[in-house]
Each structure stands twice: as C-alpha cells, then as structure tokens.
Motif scaffolding. Structure first.
Motif, PDB file in Angstrom:
ATOM      1  N   ARG A   1       0.848  -1.197   0.000  1.00 49.46           N
ATOM      2  CA  ARG A   1       0.000   0.000   0.000  1.00 49.46           C
ATOM      3  C   ARG A   1       0.884   1.248   0.000  1.00 49.46           C
ATOM      4  O   ARG A   1       2.102   1.161   0.108  1.00 49.46           O
ATOM      5  CB  ARG A   1      -0.944  -0.029   1.203  1.00 49.46           C
ATOM      6  CG  ARG A   1      -2.024  -1.103   1.049  1.00 49.46           C
ATOM      7  CD  ARG A   1      -3.076  -1.039   2.120  1.00 49.46           C
ATOM      8  NE  ARG A   1      -4.233  -1.883   1.764  1.00 49.46           N
ATOM      9  CZ  ARG A   1      -5.276  -2.051   2.541  1.00 49.46           C
ATOM     10  NH1 ARG A   1      -5.350  -1.454   3.722  1.00 49.46           N
ATOM     11  NH2 ARG A   1      -6.281  -2.822   2.151  1.00 49.46           N
ATOM     12  N   ASN A   2       0.264   2.401  -0.119  1.00 46.36           N
ATOM     13  CA  ASN A   2       1.030   3.633  -0.262  1.00 46.36           C
ATOM     14  C   ASN A   2       1.874   3.976   0.959  1.00 46.36           C
ATOM     15  O   ASN A   2       2.840   4.739   0.862  1.00 46.36           O
ATOM     16  CB  ASN A   2       0.098   4.805  -0.592  1.00 46.36           C
ATOM     17  CG  ASN A   2      -0.524   4.663  -1.967  1.00 46.36           C
ATOM     18  OD1 ASN A   2      -0.016   3.938  -2.826  1.00 46.36           O
ATOM     19  ND2 ASN A   2      -1.639   5.340  -2.191  1.00 46.36           N
ATOM     20  N   ASP A   3       1.517   3.404   2.113  1.00 44.53           N
ATOM     21  CA  ASP A   3       2.329   3.650   3.305  1.00 44.53           C
ATOM     22  C   ASP A   3       3.473   2.642   3.441  1.00 44.53           C
ATOM     23  O   ASP A   3       4.174   2.619   4.447  1.00 44.53           O
ATOM     24  CB  ASP A   3       1.457   3.631   4.570  1.00 44.53           C
ATOM     25  CG  ASP A   3       0.794   2.274   4.819  1.00 44.53           C
ATOM     26  OD1 ASP A   3       1.011   1.335   4.014  1.00 44.53           O
ATOM     27  OD2 ASP A   3       0.054   2.153   5.809  1.00 44.53           O
ATOM     28  N   GLY A   4       3.657   1.804   2.410  1.00 48.64           N
ATOM     29  CA  GLY A   4       4.755   0.858   2.410  1.00 48.64           C
ATOM     30  C   GLY A   4       4.493  -0.438   3.148  1.00 48.64           C
ATOM     31  O   GLY A   4       5.404  -1.250   3.311  1.00 48.64           O
ATOM     32  N   THR A   5       3.254  -0.664   3.568  1.00 51.23           N
ATOM     33  CA  THR A   5       2.933  -1.874   4.323  1.00 51.23           C
ATOM     34  C   THR A   5       2.252  -2.910   3.441  1.00 51.23           C
ATOM     35  O   THR A   5       1.653  -2.590   2.405  1.00 51.23           O
ATOM     36  CB  THR A   5       2.013  -1.562   5.515  1.00 51.23           C
ATOM     37  OG1 THR A   5       0.759  -1.041   5.027  1.00 51.23           O
ATOM     38  CG2 THR A   5       2.663  -0.552   6.443  1.00 51.23           C
ATOM     39  N   LEU A   6       2.333  -4.144   3.887  1.00 55.24           N
ATOM     40  CA  LEU A   6       1.645  -5.257   3.256  1.00 55.24           C
ATOM     41  C   LEU A   6       0.364  -5.501   4.045  1.00 55.24           C
ATOM     42  O   LEU A   6       0.417  -5.794   5.239  1.00 55.24           O
ATOM     43  CB  LEU A   6       2.545  -6.490   3.280  1.00 55.24           C
ATOM     44  CG  LEU A   6       2.125  -7.728   2.495  1.00 55.24           C
ATOM     45  CD1 LEU A   6       2.093  -7.424   1.001  1.00 55.24           C
ATOM     46  CD2 LEU A   6       3.085  -8.863   2.790  1.00 55.24           C
ATOM     47  N   SER A   7      -0.778  -5.359   3.394  1.00 56.00           N
ATOM     48  CA  SER A   7      -2.043  -5.470   4.125  1.00 56.00           C
ATOM     49  C   SER A   7      -2.286  -6.906   4.581  1.00 56.00           C
ATOM     50  O   SER A   7      -1.824  -7.864   3.954  1.00 56.00           O
ATOM     51  CB  SER A   7      -3.206  -5.011   3.241  1.00 56.00           C
ATOM     52  OG  SER A   7      -3.524  -6.009   2.284  1.00 56.00           O
ATOM     53  N   PRO A   8      -3.043  -7.087   5.668  1.00 54.63           N
ATOM     54  CA  PRO A   8      -3.384  -8.441   6.107  1.00 54.63           C
ATOM     55  C   PRO A   8      -4.073  -9.259   5.014  1.00 54.63           C
ATOM     56  O   PRO A   8      -3.821 -10.453   4.878  1.00 54.63           O
ATOM     57  CB  PRO A   8      -4.312  -8.198   7.305  1.00 54.63           C
ATOM     58  CG  PRO A   8      -3.898  -6.867   7.832  1.00 54.63           C
ATOM     59  CD  PRO A   8      -3.532  -6.059   6.618  1.00 54.63           C
ATOM     60  N   ARG A   9      -4.926  -8.624   4.238  1.00 54.36           N
ATOM     61  CA  ARG A   9      -5.622  -9.335   3.164  1.00 54.36           C
ATOM     62  C   ARG A   9      -4.626  -9.858   2.125  1.00 54.36           C
ATOM     63  O   ARG A   9      -4.720 -11.024   1.701  1.00 54.36           O
ATOM     64  CB  ARG A   9      -6.637  -8.409   2.506  1.00 54.36           C
ATOM     65  CG  ARG A   9      -7.360  -9.068   1.326  1.00 54.36           C
ATOM     66  CD  ARG A   9      -8.285  -8.084   0.619  1.00 54.36           C
ATOM     67  NE  ARG A   9      -8.939  -8.698  -0.521  1.00 54.36           N
ATOM     68  CZ  ARG A   9      -9.722  -8.039  -1.378  1.00 54.36           C
ATOM     69  NH1 ARG A   9      -9.949  -6.732  -1.206  1.00 54.36           N
ATOM     70  NH2 ARG A   9     -10.269  -8.672  -2.403  1.00 54.36           N
ATOM     71  N   THR A  10      -3.700  -9.016   1.723  1.00 54.61           N
ATOM     72  CA  THR A  10      -2.729  -9.440   0.717  1.00 54.61           C
ATOM     73  C   THR A  10      -1.821 -10.533   1.260  1.00 54.61           C
ATOM     74  O   THR A  10      -1.505 -11.505   0.560  1.00 54.61           O
ATOM     75  CB  THR A  10      -1.900  -8.230   0.235  1.00 54.61           C
ATOM     76  OG1 THR A  10      -2.771  -7.315  -0.440  1.00 54.61           O
ATOM     77  CG2 THR A  10      -0.795  -8.655  -0.721  1.00 54.61           C
ATOM     78  N   LEU A  11      -1.427 -10.411   2.511  1.00 56.38           N
ATOM     79  CA  LEU A  11      -0.588 -11.447   3.109  1.00 56.38           C
ATOM     80  C   LEU A  11      -1.326 -12.786   3.155  1.00 56.38           C
ATOM     81  O   LEU A  11      -0.760 -13.840   2.839  1.00 56.38           O
ATOM     82  CB  LEU A  11      -0.151 -11.022   4.512  1.00 56.38           C
ATOM     83  CG  LEU A  11       0.879 -11.924   5.204  1.00 56.38           C
ATOM     84  CD1 LEU A  11       2.132 -12.084   4.360  1.00 56.38           C
ATOM     85  CD2 LEU A  11       1.217 -11.366   6.579  1.00 56.38           C
ATOM     86  N   ARG A  12      -2.611 -12.757   3.509  1.00 59.41           N
ATOM     87  CA  ARG A  12      -3.409 -13.989   3.518  1.00 59.41           C
ATOM     88  C   ARG A  12      -3.485 -14.597   2.123  1.00 59.41           C
ATOM     89  O   ARG A  12      -3.384 -15.820   1.956  1.00 59.41           O
ATOM     90  CB  ARG A  12      -4.823 -13.717   4.040  1.00 59.41           C
ATOM     91  CG  ARG A  12      -4.928 -13.528   5.541  1.00 59.41           C
ATOM     92  CD  ARG A  12      -6.382 -13.651   5.998  1.00 59.41           C
ATOM     93  NE  ARG A  12      -7.278 -12.726   5.329  1.00 59.41           N
ATOM     94  CZ  ARG A  12      -7.517 -11.486   5.743  1.00 59.41           C
ATOM     95  NH1 ARG A  12      -6.925 -11.022   6.840  1.00 59.41           N
ATOM     96  NH2 ARG A  12      -8.364 -10.712   5.085  1.00 59.41           N
TER      97      ARG A  12
END
Length: 270
Positions: free
Chosen positions: A17-28
C-alpha cells in the motif's frame, strides 16, 4: 483453468500500500497461493536491504529479484544468489553523456548495500538514510571498488518520463534505462538487465514456463515482466504507459489488487 505455478509481484505501488505496508488481506492471499503450491517471487527495483526490512515485518521468505533484475536474492538466508553488475566505466560514460544533456543532474551508485552519492544528487529517502553515503565530488564516485547494481540519475527540473526520454536519446545504446516512479529519478542498469530477463532465467532453472506465471506491476520498469508472463496484470493505479500497454488490469494497490486476483484464482476472500 490451470493455476499458475509462480506469482511475480512488484512491491511499491503494487503489492504494498502507499504507506509501504503489506495489508493483512494481501498477506493472507499470498499464503493461500503458497499453500496451493505456487511460488511467490518479489520482483522489484528495490535493493536487498529493503526486502530484508519487509520480510522481517511480514514474515516473508523465498526469492526476490532485486535492483530491476541485477540481483537474485534468497530472502531466508540473506544471500545474493547471482548478480549482474554495471561496469563502472560504462556508468561513468553514461553519466558524462547525461550531464551534457541535462543541466544540474546528480548521480549516485547503488551497490545493493549502500547508495554512494555526489553533491548534486540531493534526493534523500527517509527509509534508506542509514545506507546513504556521500562522496566529496562526482569524480570520487568513480573510485569505488564495490560492484555497482545501478547508476541513479536525479533531476529536480525534469520528471522521470522526461529524464528517461533525454537519456534514451543520449545514452540508450549502452545500458538499460527505466524508471519506477521516483520523482525525477532514472534507473540505469547494465545492458540487457531487466526484471523479465532475470525472472525468465530463474523460472527456466525451476522448469517453469512463462505461461505458468502471473505477474503484477505498476511502473515502466515492470513492463518487461508483465509482457513476458503468461498473464500480466497492470495495477489500477499504474503509470499511463503501463495501463495502455497491458491489456489485463486489476484494482489499485490501495484496494489490494494483487489479493483480488489471487483470491479468484486460488480461493479465499477479504
């Protein structure tokens, strides 16, 4: 429909995401694909040190193609498996040609571990501050004895597209030129070094055909791999040239566009 054997994804503006994080949904979604037997390979302009930080935060392992294809990196062991360096003499010739074409341009050398930069290169990345090392002058930049993965050229006058056009006219025959959306930032690799070239060699070693690969990206440096893969997905937030060139689109990175596709292929939901 046969499921893909390998998922190749860019990071910034794509998987993240734009804040540089990997969302929980994407990780799942990534975990679901891996559980079904698919390999996930990160294919990024970023150096290994950035991948290390992401891996620590999200628990990622596996393989990454870093520095636009210059490095293949084993995330779990933090080992560079293979590399294709940019000859320093070539970097210097290209920098000289660019400096003649673009006034006040600045240069830096990416080594994978550090960024060596001369005074005219005033671009600073807050997340990379510990790896940035100044040198006294442009001439000092060419004294390094460390292998170089990329020459970085930066201008506060031209955007990345204009800088790329200027470079292609003046130095396009000797190196691989691209950009990944950084403001006024051009990325220069050894001739023939691309994300697709390195990923195709990696897949060949695994017995994986291009038709068994899906890829995701958002910037011009992703175009080679999006074209090469059996199915390449342009993110909804992609650069206009990517959206125009790639027929298949997904949602934006902020909408978990990578997860959206994986969920429909492998099952699972937000």
């Amino acid at each position: 429909m046969l499921l893909p054997r390998l998922i190749a994804s860019d990071l910034d503006g794509t998987l993240l995401r734009n804040d540089g994080t990997l969302s929980p949904r994407t990780l799942r979604a990534l975990r679901t694909a891996e559980s079904a037997g698919a390999e996930v390979v990160l294919v990024t302009a970023r150096p290994p040190r950035f991948v290390d930080r992401l891996a620590e935060a999200a628990g990622l392992a596996g393989t990454a193609v870093c520095s636009n294809g210059a490095l293949v990196y084993d995330i779990g062991t933090r080992t560079v498996v293979s590399s294709r360096a940019l000859p320093l003499a070539t970097a210097r010739r290209v920098a000289t040609a660019l400096a003649a074409a673009v006034p006040e341009i600045g240069f830096a050398l990416e080594t994978g571990d550090q960024v060596l930069y001369e005074p005219a290169y005033r671009l600073r990345l807050s997340e990379d501050i510990d790896a940035e090392l100044p040198v006294p002058s442009l001439a000092d930049l060419w004294l390094t004895d460390v292998p170089v993965t990329k020459l970085l050229a930066w201008s506060d006058r031209l955007d990345a597209d204009a800088l790329l056009a200027a470079a292609e006219e003046g130095a396009g025959d000797e190196v691989q030129l691209t950009h990944s959306g950084g403001r006024g930032l051009l990325e220069i690799s050894a001739s023939g070094v691309t994300k697709a070239g390195t990923l195709s060699m990696l897949c060949a070693g695994r017995g994986i055909d291009a038709t068994e690969v899906i890829a995701f990206g958002d910037m011009p440096n992703d175009l080679t791999v999006l074209d090469w893969a059996g199915t390449g997905y342009a993110m909804g937030n992609a650069h206009p040239s990517v959206l125009a060139a790639i027929r298949t689109h997904t949602l934006s990175n902020e909408e978990d566009g990578v997860a959206y596709v994986i969920e429909r292929l492998f099952g699972g939901a937000a």
